[in-house]
Design a protein around this motif. Structure first.
Motif, PDB file in Angstrom:
ATOM      1  N   ALA A 230      -9.825  10.622  -2.361  1.00 36.26           N
ATOM      2  CA  ALA A 230      -8.782  10.602  -1.439  1.00 36.26           C
ATOM      3  C   ALA A 230      -7.890   9.548  -1.806  1.00 36.26           C
ATOM      4  O   ALA A 230      -6.656   9.839  -1.702  1.00 36.26           O
ATOM      5  N   LEU A 231      -8.123   8.281  -1.898  1.00 32.94           N
ATOM      6  CA  LEU A 231      -7.220   7.224  -2.613  1.00 32.94           C
ATOM      7  C   LEU A 231      -6.498   7.642  -3.905  1.00 32.94           C
ATOM      8  O   LEU A 231      -5.263   7.618  -3.758  1.00 32.94           O
ATOM      9  N   VAL A 232      -7.160   7.888  -4.726  1.00 31.88           N
ATOM     10  CA  VAL A 232      -6.607   8.554  -6.035  1.00 31.88           C
ATOM     11  C   VAL A 232      -5.737   9.744  -5.735  1.00 31.88           C
ATOM     12  O   VAL A 232      -4.621   9.651  -6.480  1.00 31.88           O
ATOM     13  N   GLY A 233      -6.053  10.760  -5.041  1.00 31.27           N
ATOM     14  CA  GLY A 233      -5.255  11.874  -4.544  1.00 31.27           C
ATOM     15  C   GLY A 233      -3.960  11.613  -4.038  1.00 31.27           C
ATOM     16  O   GLY A 233      -2.811  11.837  -4.322  1.00 31.27           O
ATOM     17  N   GLY A 234      -4.096  10.479  -3.107  1.00 25.83           N
ATOM     18  CA  GLY A 234      -3.035   9.956  -2.161  1.00 25.83           C
ATOM     19  C   GLY A 234      -1.929   9.452  -3.307  1.00 25.83           C
ATOM     20  O   GLY A 234      -0.998   9.850  -2.967  1.00 25.83           O
ATOM     21  N   VAL A 235      -2.470   8.518  -3.932  1.00 27.85           N
ATOM     22  CA  VAL A 235      -1.459   7.916  -4.761  1.00 27.85           C
ATOM     23  C   VAL A 235      -0.752   8.665  -5.851  1.00 27.85           C
ATOM     24  O   VAL A 235       0.644   8.808  -5.835  1.00 27.85           O
ATOM     25  N   LEU A 236      -1.376   9.848  -6.109  1.00 26.45           N
ATOM     26  CA  LEU A 236      -0.822  10.687  -7.194  1.00 26.45           C
ATOM     27  C   LEU A 236       0.138  11.491  -6.490  1.00 26.45           C
ATOM     28  O   LEU A 236       1.328  11.941  -6.939  1.00 26.45           O
TER      29      LEU A 236
ATOM     30  N   ILE B 139      10.753  12.115   4.776  1.00 30.54           N
ATOM     31  CA  ILE B 139      10.343  11.256   5.706  1.00 30.54           C
ATOM     32  C   ILE B 139       9.136  12.063   6.459  1.00 30.54           C
ATOM     33  O   ILE B 139       8.281  11.496   7.348  1.00 30.54           O
ATOM     34  N   LEU B 140       9.074  13.563   6.268  1.00 29.83           N
ATOM     35  CA  LEU B 140       7.918  14.124   7.104  1.00 29.83           C
ATOM     36  C   LEU B 140       6.871  14.149   6.067  1.00 29.83           C
ATOM     37  O   LEU B 140       5.734  13.751   6.640  1.00 29.83           O
ATOM     38  N   ILE B 141       6.810  14.128   4.751  1.00 31.04           N
ATOM     39  CA  ILE B 141       5.651  14.327   3.988  1.00 31.04           C
ATOM     40  C   ILE B 141       4.915  13.020   3.778  1.00 31.04           C
ATOM     41  O   ILE B 141       3.744  13.039   3.813  1.00 31.04           O
ATOM     42  N   VAL B 142       5.733  12.041   3.697  1.00 25.61           N
ATOM     43  CA  VAL B 142       5.252  10.723   2.849  1.00 25.61           C
ATOM     44  C   VAL B 142       4.127  10.459   4.228  1.00 25.61           C
ATOM     45  O   VAL B 142       3.065   9.802   3.884  1.00 25.61           O
ATOM     46  N   PRO B 143       4.509  10.170   5.648  1.00 28.95           N
ATOM     47  CA  PRO B 143       3.625   9.791   6.508  1.00 28.95           C
ATOM     48  C   PRO B 143       2.302  10.556   6.557  1.00 28.95           C
ATOM     49  O   PRO B 143       1.267  10.240   6.929  1.00 28.95           O
ATOM     50  N   LEU B 144       2.524  11.964   6.382  1.00 26.38           N
ATOM     51  CA  LEU B 144       1.519  12.745   6.397  1.00 26.38           C
ATOM     52  C   LEU B 144       0.347  12.457   5.379  1.00 26.38           C
ATOM     53  O   LEU B 144      -0.833  12.409   5.370  1.00 26.38           O
ATOM     54  N   VAL B 145       0.853  12.522   3.920  1.00 25.52           N
ATOM     55  CA  VAL B 145       0.024  12.112   2.893  1.00 25.52           C
ATOM     56  C   VAL B 145      -0.587  10.728   3.068  1.00 25.52           C
ATOM     57  O   VAL B 145      -1.733  10.709   2.653  1.00 25.52           O
ATOM     58  N   ILE B 146       0.077   9.817   3.605  1.00 27.32           N
ATOM     59  CA  ILE B 146      -0.583   8.543   3.668  1.00 27.32           C
ATOM     60  C   ILE B 146      -1.947   8.834   4.780  1.00 27.32           C
ATOM     61  O   ILE B 146      -2.924   8.122   4.799  1.00 27.32           O
TER      62      ILE B 146
ATOM     63  N   ASN C  82      -9.063   7.517  11.667  1.00 25.34           N
ATOM     64  CA  ASN C  82      -8.747   8.678  11.192  1.00 25.34           C
ATOM     65  C   ASN C  82      -7.204   8.736  11.052  1.00 25.34           C
ATOM     66  O   ASN C  82      -6.521   8.155  11.295  1.00 25.34           O
ATOM     67  N   PRO C  83      -6.867  10.015  10.433  1.00 21.52           N
ATOM     68  CA  PRO C  83      -5.364  10.286  10.336  1.00 21.52           C
ATOM     69  C   PRO C  83      -4.390   9.906  11.305  1.00 21.52           C
ATOM     70  O   PRO C  83      -3.433   9.300  11.212  1.00 21.52           O
ATOM     71  N   PHE C  84      -4.649  10.525  12.607  1.00 25.32           N
ATOM     72  CA  PHE C  84      -3.944  10.125  13.811  1.00 25.32           C
ATOM     73  C   PHE C  84      -4.414   9.336  14.863  1.00 25.32           C
ATOM     74  O   PHE C  84      -3.740   9.057  15.862  1.00 25.32           O
TER      75      PHE C  84
ATOM     76  N   TYR D  64       0.761   5.900  16.521  1.00 28.43           N
ATOM     77  CA  TYR D  64       2.099   6.160  16.455  1.00 28.43           C
ATOM     78  C   TYR D  64       3.102   5.617  15.081  1.00 28.43           C
ATOM     79  O   TYR D  64       4.140   6.177  14.883  1.00 28.43           O
ATOM     80  N   GLU D  65       2.315   4.877  14.267  1.00 27.49           N
ATOM     81  CA  GLU D  65       3.108   4.345  13.226  1.00 27.49           C
ATOM     82  C   GLU D  65       3.315   5.458  12.137  1.00 27.49           C
ATOM     83  O   GLU D  65       4.020   5.686  11.303  1.00 27.49           O
ATOM     84  N   VAL D  66       2.239   6.605  12.288  1.00 28.84           N
ATOM     85  CA  VAL D  66       2.211   7.698  11.598  1.00 28.84           C
ATOM     86  C   VAL D  66       2.991   8.853  12.105  1.00 28.84           C
ATOM     87  O   VAL D  66       3.719   9.662  11.459  1.00 28.84           O
ATOM     88  N   ILE D  67       2.667   9.112  13.407  1.00 28.34           N
ATOM     89  CA  ILE D  67       3.102  10.316  14.150  1.00 28.34           C
ATOM     90  C   ILE D  67       4.578  10.291  14.195  1.00 28.34           C
ATOM     91  O   ILE D  67       5.455  11.250  14.064  1.00 28.34           O
ATOM     92  N   ALA D  68       5.155   9.079  14.681  1.00 30.52           N
ATOM     93  CA  ALA D  68       6.743   8.951  14.893  1.00 30.52           C
ATOM     94  C   ALA D  68       7.337   9.130  13.787  1.00 30.52           C
ATOM     95  O   ALA D  68       8.503   9.992  13.845  1.00 30.52           O
ATOM     96  N   PRO D  69       7.338   8.594  12.530  1.00 29.88           N
ATOM     97  CA  PRO D  69       8.277   8.930  11.372  1.00 29.88           C
ATOM     98  C   PRO D  69       8.025  10.571  10.925  1.00 29.88           C
ATOM     99  O   PRO D  69       8.808  11.044  10.476  1.00 29.88           O
ATOM    100  N   ALA D  70       6.853  11.010  10.963  1.00 30.59           N
ATOM    101  CA  ALA D  70       6.494  12.311  10.714  1.00 30.59           C
ATOM    102  C   ALA D  70       7.371  13.184  11.706  1.00 30.59           C
ATOM    103  O   ALA D  70       7.821  14.410  11.339  1.00 30.59           O
ATOM    104  N   LEU D  71       7.327  13.053  12.930  1.00 30.49           N
ATOM    105  CA  LEU D  71       7.896  13.815  13.903  1.00 30.49           C
ATOM    106  C   LEU D  71       9.486  13.789  13.798  1.00 30.49           C
ATOM    107  O   LEU D  71      10.275  14.765  13.675  1.00 30.49           O
ATOM    108  N   ALA D  72       9.976  12.503  13.365  1.00 32.62           N
ATOM    109  CA  ALA D  72      11.400  12.254  12.999  1.00 32.62           C
ATOM    110  C   ALA D  72      11.841  13.123  11.817  1.00 32.62           C
ATOM    111  O   ALA D  72      12.985  13.851  11.952  1.00 32.62           O
TER     112      ALA D  72
END
Length: 232
Positions: A28-34, A63-70, A89-91, A212-220
């Protein structure tokens, strides 16, 4: 004149004996970086080379995709300490004192079950059915070898060569663990639960915090993208 009393070593709070064990998924770490590299490359190209509304659409998408990938690749982790299990976990971030853990289950996914009945999936400890099958095959092969007095069994891949029955070429199963890696992680967590579950310092309440540090930017990013599409 009196001198200040000093606390004896016995009266001081005990220092932590070990650091938390951290479990993460290397794939997952390798895939996320790629993925982040690809998104950054495509996004920056659209931002600086495209014209009209395209740069704004690219910005909103990033702005939507990067937080979700992370959230789904780099963020998940399990921290196993002497007193509690912390699941990132993710959220959400779930903190469970060992005294509140009822079970650690492995099936098609790995999860921790609280005594309240709530279940939380361990995103950073994914189940690999392929690795589980290979480990089971190694275990069966090791048991067969032990029954034959240690003589290695072979699988035939063709004719010719040495070894095997009737001159058929064969190869031993590659050496490796007889337990899938994530199953071994769950065994380690169960051992820690059995050892620490009844300790006084391992009692408390289960806490759940939303990321919220992930949810807020993804929602924005999603809102900005919808506005751009709707007004286009």
């Amino acid at each position: 004149m009196t001198t200040p009393d000093h606390q004896s070593p016995a009266s001081q709070p005990p220092a932590p004996t070990t650091k938390d064990r951290v479990y993460r998924s290397p794939m997952a770490l390798v895939g996320g970086v790629l993925l982040l590299v690809v998104v950054g490359w495509l996004g920056s190209d659209a931002l600086f080379q495209a014209h009209g509304r395209a740069p704004w659409l690219a910005l909103a998408a990033m702005i939507l995709i990067v937080p979700l990938v992370i959230a789904f690749t780099l963020r998940p982790a399990v921290f196993a300490g002497e007193d509690r299990l912390r699941v990132r976990n993710p959220f959400r971030v779930i903190s469970l004192p060992w005294g509140e853990v009822a079970a650690l289950r492995s099936g098609y996914s790995n999860e921790v079950v609280a005594k309240s009945g709530s279940k939380y999936q361990l995103w950073s400890v994914p189940v690999s059915l392929r690795a589980r099958k290979k480990a089971e095959l190694r275990r069966s092969r090791a048991a067969a070898d032990a029954a034959r007095g240690g003589a290695p069994t072979r699988r035939a891949f063709g004719f010719g060569g040495t070894g095997g029955f009737g001159g058929a070429g064969g190869a031993d199963l590659p050496a490796g663990p007889t337990r899938a890696e994530t199953d071994q992680v769950m065994d380690d967590l169960r051992e820690l639960l059995d050892r620490r579950g009844a300790e006084e310092t391992a009692q408390g309440e289960v806490t759940v915090r939303w990321a919220y540090e992930v949810i807020a930017p993804a929602l924005a990013g999603a809102v900005l993208l919808l506005i751009l599409v709707a007004t286009g």
